[in-house]
Design an enzyme around this catalytic site. Structure first.
Site, mmCIF file in Angstrom:
data_model
loop_
_atom_site.group_PDB
_atom_site.id
_atom_site.type_symbol
_atom_site.label_atom_id
_atom_site.label_comp_id
_atom_site.label_asym_id
_atom_site.label_seq_id
_atom_site.Cartn_x
_atom_site.Cartn_y
_atom_site.Cartn_z
ATOM 1 C CB VAL A 81 -0.998 0.030 1.181
ATOM 2 C CG1 VAL A 81 -2.016 -1.090 1.077
ATOM 3 C CG2 VAL A 81 -0.268 0.030 2.525
ATOM 4 C CG ASN B 155 -7.705 -4.182 7.392
ATOM 5 O OD1 ASN B 155 -8.133 -4.043 8.542
ATOM 6 N ND2 ASN B 155 -6.883 -5.172 7.067
ATOM 7 C CE1 TYR C 294 -1.716 0.648 14.501
ATOM 8 C CE2 TYR C 294 -2.622 1.467 16.568
ATOM 9 C CZ TYR C 294 -2.734 0.671 15.437
ATOM 10 O OH TYR C 294 -3.866 -0.100 15.254
ATOM 11 C CB THR D 51 -5.734 -9.729 14.449
ATOM 12 O OG1 THR D 51 -4.865 -8.746 15.034
ATOM 13 C CG2 THR D 51 -7.151 -9.206 14.392
ATOM 14 C CB THR E 194 -3.881 -8.395 19.420
ATOM 15 O OG1 THR E 194 -4.745 -9.251 18.661
ATOM 16 C CG2 THR E 194 -4.356 -6.969 19.308
HETATM 17 N N1 LIG Z 1 -6.208 -5.987 16.126
HETATM 18 C C1 LIG Z 1 -6.573 -4.921 16.805
HETATM 19 O O1 LIG Z 1 -6.797 -4.998 18.033
HETATM 20 C C2 LIG Z 1 -6.735 -3.589 16.130
HETATM 21 C C3 LIG Z 1 -7.223 -2.522 16.902
HETATM 22 C C4 LIG Z 1 -7.397 -1.285 16.313
HETATM 23 C C5 LIG Z 1 -7.092 -1.118 14.967
HETATM 24 N N2 LIG Z 1 -6.628 -2.165 14.236
HETATM 25 C C6 LIG Z 1 -6.316 -1.901 12.832
HETATM 26 O O2 LIG Z 1 -7.000 -2.805 11.999
HETATM 27 C C7 LIG Z 1 -6.226 -3.081 10.827
HETATM 28 C C8 LIG Z 1 -6.013 -4.578 10.706
HETATM 29 O O3 LIG Z 1 -5.355 -5.023 11.881
HETATM 30 P P1 LIG Z 1 -5.092 -6.547 12.208
HETATM 31 O O4 LIG Z 1 -5.105 -6.647 13.684
HETATM 32 O O5 LIG Z 1 -5.969 -7.420 11.397
HETATM 33 O O6 LIG Z 1 -3.553 -6.650 11.719
HETATM 34 P P2 LIG Z 1 -2.699 -7.937 11.246
HETATM 35 O O7 LIG Z 1 -1.280 -7.620 11.570
HETATM 36 O O8 LIG Z 1 -3.287 -9.165 11.813
HETATM 37 O O9 LIG Z 1 -2.907 -7.903 9.655
HETATM 38 C C9 LIG Z 1 -2.433 -6.791 8.930
HETATM 39 C C10 LIG Z 1 -2.339 -7.137 7.464
HETATM 40 O O10 LIG Z 1 -1.791 -5.996 6.776
HETATM 41 C C11 LIG Z 1 -0.846 -6.485 5.835
HETATM 42 N N3 LIG Z 1 0.131 -5.433 5.497
HETATM 43 C C12 LIG Z 1 1.105 -4.936 6.275
HETATM 44 N N4 LIG Z 1 1.827 -4.047 5.597
HETATM 45 C C13 LIG Z 1 1.291 -3.983 4.354
HETATM 46 C C14 LIG Z 1 1.603 -3.240 3.186
HETATM 47 N N5 LIG Z 1 2.642 -2.384 3.146
HETATM 48 N N6 LIG Z 1 0.819 -3.400 2.098
HETATM 49 C C15 LIG Z 1 -0.215 -4.273 2.112
HETATM 50 N N7 LIG Z 1 -0.546 -5.006 3.176
HETATM 51 C C16 LIG Z 1 0.209 -4.868 4.283
HETATM 52 C C17 LIG Z 1 -0.210 -7.688 6.510
HETATM 53 O O11 LIG Z 1 0.443 -8.542 5.570
HETATM 54 C C18 LIG Z 1 -1.412 -8.326 7.165
HETATM 55 O O12 LIG Z 1 -2.063 -9.233 6.300
HETATM 56 C C19 LIG Z 1 -4.914 -2.307 10.988
HETATM 57 O O13 LIG Z 1 -5.001 -1.078 10.307
HETATM 58 C C20 LIG Z 1 -4.843 -2.078 12.484
HETATM 59 O O14 LIG Z 1 -4.075 -0.968 12.830
HETATM 60 C C21 LIG Z 1 -6.421 -3.402 14.791
#
Ligand SMILES: NC(=O)c1ccc[n+]([C@@H]2O[C@H](COP(=O)([O-])OP(=O)(O)OC[C@H]3O[C@@H](n4cnc5c(N)ncnc54)[C@H](O)[C@@H]3O)[C@@H](O)[C@H]2O)c1
Length: 241
Positions: A57, A83, A148, A183, A186
């Site tokens: 991205v 995402n 972040y 996920t 976490t």
């Molecule tokens: N898990 C949580 O508790 C939580 C809480 C608040 C916000 N979020 C947000 O939700 C979103 C998803 O989080 P998650 O917990 O599923 O994360 P995760 O780490 O489980 O998955 C993230 C995904 O993003 C992909 N990714 C990373 N860098 C990339 C890049 N440069 N280009 C394309 N893809 C890329 C990874 O390969 C992975 O598949 C994120 O933006 C995260 O900040 C998560």
């Protein structure tokens, strides 16, 4: 289920976690789904077809190639879920400039590049829904996590900016604000951070990725046709305190 019939959706960061759950739920609901990630999703686990496109991205040329490919194949782009995300736990005084740039590059600039690329076809077809993933840590402070928190706060501002600027073009832009979700992100997170956030959550438990996917499904669907510039908080009550 048919809440997204005839819609073409790109979900970034869709190889795992929230993105993969969202891609699957969209496909279950009749959408044509393009899962875009630097990692390949477990496509055979989905009961409904999902396409994979490799996408970093942070790469504007890769964005153009993916969106052009989707337009060539499907003729339209209705939904973009920005995402993909990465995290770093260092505070302002200890985060390296390299880590700062890496996190801001994915979490903030990646969202900007996705919006920029998807807005052209969405404005041309006078319809579209962009969903940007922020975080409870984009709303309130937590020790450390400087890059972040800065990026996730910026995403909320960029969402409002896009919502206002492109409302007349028929494009809706909204933010989803997750609390603690189970996920790979976490799973890798320091145990004290996990305990802190779940301990502060009034409902008393962490959510599943699908709990966030349902929010994305609503915002992607025509049920949300009057919703733009909003923040859908899905956090077990964390931010209500
Ligand atoms: N898990 C949580 O508790 C939580 C809480 C608040 C916000 N979020 C947000 O939700 C979103 C998803 O989080 P998650 O917990 O599923 O994360 P995760 O780490 O489980 O998955 C993230 C995904 O993003 C992909 N990714 C990373 N860098 C990339 C890049 N440069 N280009 C394309 N893809 C890329 C990874 O390969 C992975 O598949 C994120 O933006 C995260 O900040 C998560």
């Amino acid at each position: 289920m048919t809440r997204l019939t005839d819609k073409v959706a790109i979900v970034t960061g869709a190889a795992m976690g929230i993105g993969w759950a969202t891609a699957q739920l969209f496909a279950e609901n009749g959408a044509t789904v393009i899962a875009a990630d630097v990692v390949k999703p477990p496509l055979s686990e989905s009961d409904h077809p999902i396409d994979y496109r490799e996408l970093d991205v942070t790469d504007q040329h890769a964005w153009k190639a993916v969106v052009d490919g989707v337009l060539n194949e499907h003729g339209r782009l209705d939904v973009l879920v920005n995402n993909a995300g990465v995290i770093d736990y260092a505070d302002i005084t200890t985060v390296t400039p390299e880590d700062w740039s890496r996190v801001v590059g994915v979490d903030q600039t990646g969202v900007f590049l996705g919006m920029r690329t998807a807005l052209a076809p969405m404005r041309a077809q006078h319809a579209g829904s962009i969903i940007n993933l922020s975080s409870a840590w984009g709303v309130v402070g937590s020790e450390g996590v400087a890059a972040y928190q800065a990026s996730k706060g910026a995403v909320r501002g960029l969402t409002r900016n896009g919502a206002i600027t492109y409302a007349a073009d028929g494009v809706r832009v909204n933010t989803v604000v997750p609390g603690w979700i189970a996920t790979p992100l976490t799973e890798r997170q320091p145990a004290d951070k996990n305990a802190e956030v779940i301990g502060l959550t009034p409902l008393g438990f962490g959510a599943d990725p699908r709990d966030i996917a349902f929010g994305c499904l609503y915002l992607a669907s025509d049920e949300a046709r009057y919703v733009t510039g909003s923040e859908l908080v899905i956090d077990g009550g964390l931010l209500a305190q």
